[in-house]
Design a protein around this motif. Structure first.
Motif, PDB file in Angstrom:
ATOM      1  N   LEU C  30       0.827  -1.059  -0.059  1.00 11.97           N
ATOM      2  CA  LEU C  30       0.069   0.185   0.039  1.00 11.97           C
ATOM      3  C   LEU C  30       0.766   1.317   0.084  1.00 11.97           C
ATOM      4  CD1 LEU C  30      -2.720  -1.064   2.406  1.00 11.97           C
ATOM      5  CD2 LEU C  30      -3.308  -0.093   0.188  1.00 11.97           C
ATOM      6  N   ALA C  33       1.010   3.888  -2.942  1.00 13.07           N
ATOM      7  CA  ALA C  33      -0.263   4.387  -3.051  1.00 13.07           C
ATOM      8  C   ALA C  33      -0.456   5.608  -1.838  1.00 13.07           C
ATOM      9  CB  ALA C  33      -1.593   3.694  -2.997  1.00 13.07           C
ATOM     10  N   GLY C 188      -6.344   7.410  -1.934  1.00  8.46           N
ATOM     11  CA  GLY C 188      -5.692   6.450  -2.427  1.00  8.46           C
ATOM     12  C   GLY C 188      -5.902   5.825  -3.788  1.00  8.46           C
ATOM     13  N   GLU C 189      -7.117   6.348  -4.300  1.00  8.71           N
ATOM     14  CA  GLU C 189      -7.416   5.532  -5.545  1.00  8.71           C
ATOM     15  C   GLU C 189      -7.002   6.249  -6.965  1.00  8.71           C
ATOM     16  OE1 GLU C 189     -11.764   5.910  -5.265  1.00  8.71           O
ATOM     17  OE2 GLU C 189     -11.768   7.873  -6.516  1.00  8.71           O
ATOM     18  N   ILE C 195      -1.036   1.998  -7.437  1.00  9.67           N
ATOM     19  CA  ILE C 195      -1.640   0.898  -6.913  1.00  9.67           C
ATOM     20  C   ILE C 195      -1.313  -0.257  -7.836  1.00  9.67           C
ATOM     21  CG2 ILE C 195      -3.910   0.026  -6.860  1.00  9.67           C
ATOM     22  CD1 ILE C 195      -4.887   2.844  -6.872  1.00  9.67           C
ATOM     23  N   LEU C 249      -7.860   0.150  -7.053  1.00  8.89           N
ATOM     24  CA  LEU C 249      -7.712   0.293  -5.348  1.00  8.89           C
ATOM     25  C   LEU C 249      -8.623  -0.942  -4.872  1.00  8.89           C
ATOM     26  CD1 LEU C 249      -6.547   1.188  -2.843  1.00  8.89           C
ATOM     27  CD2 LEU C 249      -8.387   2.542  -2.513  1.00  8.89           C
ATOM     28  N   PHE C 253      -6.968  -4.390  -3.811  1.00  8.09           N
ATOM     29  CA  PHE C 253      -6.561  -4.412  -2.353  1.00  8.09           C
ATOM     30  C   PHE C 253      -7.789  -4.833  -1.356  1.00  8.09           C
ATOM     31  CE2 PHE C 253      -2.947  -2.015  -3.573  1.00  8.09           C
ATOM     32  CZ  PHE C 253      -2.139  -2.369  -3.037  1.00  8.09           C
TER      33      PHE C 253
END
Lengths: 195, 210, 327
Positions: C30, C33, C188-189, C195, C249, C253
């Motif tokens: 992660l 990101a 985070g996208e 990613i 994302l 994840f």
């Protein structure tokens, strides 16, 4: 278009259990095992569809012309109760295994508020016989979807060690809440197409 | 032994609390508890129906054959429900619209048929009256408690008529509490917390007894 | 009772994989990101992530202490929940939101059911759905225009998906900006490249099964290509659709979460495809611009049913049957 709207509405968007708080007692009561959940779903689909048709006919041909709208609640509950009796007698003869599995829950369909609920909703939306029947079917399918999903989840709980204070209703309600959060994703689906 | 009428009244609040101990009548409990006022009127309607049904079931218990008792119960419950519907429609039309199908659905509220079957059919009129009043008031108290929590968290204040507490919301209200997911989770957590408290009380009482 | 635990066909082999080891891999994956979110949305992104993670870890510890269970914060699962929830929030949200969301995710969606392994929905997504229902305006309006290292405007800016769905006053960023992450969106996208780096690392380490992300993204690609343009088939901007929103994302994840996704290969493919179908349904015809998180939550719900329908045959069951006969 209205037909698709009713089916999608009943099954996904306005699911009886997750969005309308209808039929919660059997939803929690009969969801411990997938097999019984499936059996109960079958019974509910049959009763709810037929009850919608019968009560819609009663409304259109008897209550409305005679101006007996105020007797609706009594008339509907009697119709539904006798109809469930019929199903019970039929099932006892035709499918004794299923009858045994459903046990006390079959007569309880009478007090499944989803059944009376859907007939009341039909009147409020002034659906005719055909749309009422469809609405009953859609609502029942949505209820079945909910209980089958929940039964799948609950079967896994047999592996876990649930504290006594959470057992039964508390955990069931919290899970229903989480499921209902997920079903919020269907809100306003196809709204642009339907209106 | 003659049961105390007072006991039959008071047991509805804690020992046989319909929502938290008997766990029945979930649908209306969740559906109407988005505001204290709704919860109050729903509770009042249930009290009326419950007392009416209990009294008449008890009065007719000696002349009602066992085999047809359920249809008799249903009629004795549906009658007061129709009365409530008509009265509410005439005098509180706004509330009648808000409570919607959950007023006629009192007919299938398991609390009422359960009390008829488990209590009123076996006990004298006065006890049945007290039982109906007690269980109904317990139910109403629950509705008010749950709706107070949901309304406060969901709108930031509690509004009864023109009375508001607090005057302005102290925090950004969480709209989710007024929606179905919030209702389910709120009631589930509330039940769990009460179970923990009751378990703790029982343990203490046992420890004192020893 | 024990047979219920056996969900994969034998023979089994022992590995040195441990829960905390796997979880640590996810945390490492992660990081690109996380870094990208700080690059594009400034230090504010980091404060949101830290708030979310600390609330998750503290909630886990406090709940487990309160019910007298072993405190499991060292398995990093709460840290992942905290990071993922933060990654799923608009960069302009007030800080109390990640705090409440993480606490909800950990306590209501996970710990009440007995902790890691017993939750039936992904906790971070449940937290996001809760925040979305509780404070919808914050979750759908607190977007920020990206800028390098804290150069973030205070003006809000529509996300590409909202623009695709007809939000006024927005322009679509170019494909390179979409790949890098230079666009409005959740923390985070936005950076597909960051990613992907994490996702490929997880696949290389055999932490996740590529069937889920590939099935998910592939389905979205095909369906948005076919139906993406209103009134015309096979003309949708599929590349744009897969690069926007939280698809990468979610696919790498969150849909791959061990606990809440199917265990068989076929089941995993089905999970990916199902997520894709629901995502497109919501994106094109639903009430929200983005459907990734709801689609994964909904597929979480049917995961037990998928597993049940696809229980693999026991390896060597004939042999076992013969043994029973001799007994």
């Amino acid at each position: 278009m209205e037909i698709i709207a009713i089916i999608l509405g009943g099954v996904l968007i306005n699911n009886f259990v997750f969005m309308q708080y209808l039929g919660l007692c059997p939803f929690v009561g009969v969801s411990r095992q997938l097999e019984t959940a499936l059996g109960m779903s079958g019974a509910v689909v049959f009763v709810m569809t037929m009850a919608s048709a019968v009560t819609a006919a009663l409304e259109i041909y008897v209550l409305a012309p005679l101006g007996l709208g105020y007797l609706r609640t009594i008339a509907y509950i009697l119709v539904i109760a006798s109809f469930v009796q019929l199903v019970e007698i039929f099932m006892k003869k035709a499918a004794p295994g299923l009858y045994k599995a459903l046990g006390i829950y079959l007569p309880l369909i009478t007090t499944n508020c989803a059944v009376l609920g859907v007939t009341m909703l039909n009147v409020r939306r002034s659906y005719g016989i055909l749309l009422s029947t469809l609405n009953g079917l859609a609502g029942a399918l949505g209820w079945s979807l909910a209980i089958i999903i929940f039964a799948g989840i609950r079967e896994r709980w047999r592996l876990m060690d649930i504290p006594k204070t959470l057992e039964g209703f508390p955990l069931a309600l919290i899970s229903t809440g989480l499921m209902s959060l997920a079903f919020l994703g269907f809100q306003n689906l196809f709204k642009a197409a339907f209106h | 032994m003659k049961r105390s009428v007072f006991y039959d009244f008071i047991k509805g609040f804690i020992e046989e609390n319909p929502t938290f101990r008997l766990v029945i009548g979930m649908c209306p409990t969740l559906a109407v508890t988005t505001s204290v006022v709704n919860g109050f009127w729903m509770g009042l309607s249930v009290i009326f129906v419950l007392v009416f049904a209990n009294v008449f079931v008890s009065l007719l218990r000696k002349v009602t054959p066992d085999e047809i008792r359920l249809p008799v119960f249903v009629i004795l419950i549906a009658t007061p429900v129709v009365i409530v519907e008509l009265v509410m429609k005439a005098y509180l039309p706004a509330m009648y619209e808000i409570l919607g199908i959950f007023v006629p659905l009192i007919v299938v509220n398991c609390i009422i048929i359960a009390r008829a079957e488990a209590f009123a059919f076996k006990h004298p009129v006065l006890n049945s009256f007290a039982d109906g009043l007690g269980i109904g008031s317990g139910f109403t108290a629950n509705l008010i408690l749950i709706s107070a929590i949901r309304e406060f968290l969901g709108t930031g204040q509690i509004t009864v008529g023109s009375f508001r507490f607090p005057q302005a919301p102290l925090f950004e209200p969480a709209a989710v509490m007024l929606t179905p997911p919030g209702g389910f989770i709120c009631l589930g957590l509330l039940m769990a917390i009460l179970n923990v408290l009751l378990a703790r009380r029982e343990r203490k009482m046992k420890a004192q007894a020893v | 009772m024990t047979e219920r635990l056996v969900v994969s066909p034998s023979p089994h082999w022992k590995t040195d994989k441990t829960v905390s080891g796997l979880m640590l891999d996810v945390v490492v994956a992660l990081m690109p990101a996380v870094l990208a979110s700080v690059v594009f949305f400034g230090w504010r992104a980091l404060t949101i992530i830290l708030t979310s993670v600390s609330s998750a870890v503290i909630s886990e510890a406090v709940y487990e202490k309160a019910v007298k269970r072993e405190v499991t914060i060292k398995d990093y699962s709460a840290v992942i929940t905290g990071i993922l929830l933060a990654m799923n929030m608009p960069p302009g949200v007030p800080l109390w939101m990640p705090a409440i969301g993480s606490a909800f995710a950990i306590v209501v969606a996970k710990q009440i059911f007995g902790g890691l392994g017993y939750n039936f929905v992904n906790p971070a997504l449940a937290g996001r759905a809760f925040l979305m229902a509780a404070w919808p305006l914050h979750m759908t309006r607190d977007w920020l225009a990206p800028g390098f290292f804290g150069g973030v405007d205070a003006t809000s800016s529509a996300t590409p998906l909202a623009v695709l769905k007809g939000a006024p006053g927005g322009t679509l960023p170019g494909i390179w900006d979409m790949l890098l992450g230079n666009r409005a969106g959740c923390l985070g996208e936005t950076s597909v490249i960051a990613i992907l780096m994490g996702g490929i690392y997880l696949i290389w380490k055999e932490v996740i099964d590529p069937r889920i992300p590939l099935g998910f993204i592939g389905t979205v690609f095909v369906l948005t290509w076919v139906f993406g343009k209103p009134g015309a088939l096979f003309q949708g901007n599929a590349i744009y659709h897969i690069l926007s929103g939280g698809l990468f994302l979610g696919a790498f994840f969150m849909a791959t979460d061990y606990v809440t996704s199917p265990v068989t290969s076929k089941g995993r493919l089905l999970m990916g495809i199902g997520c894709g179908v629901i995502t497109v349904l919501i994106r094109l015809w639903g009430g929200y611009p983005e459907g990734v998180s709801y689609s994964i939550l909904l597929m979480n719900l049917v995961t037990p049913l998928i597993d049940r329908a696809m229980v693999p045959r026991y390896y060597g069951w004939k042999h076992e049957a013969r043994k029973e006969k001799t007994l």
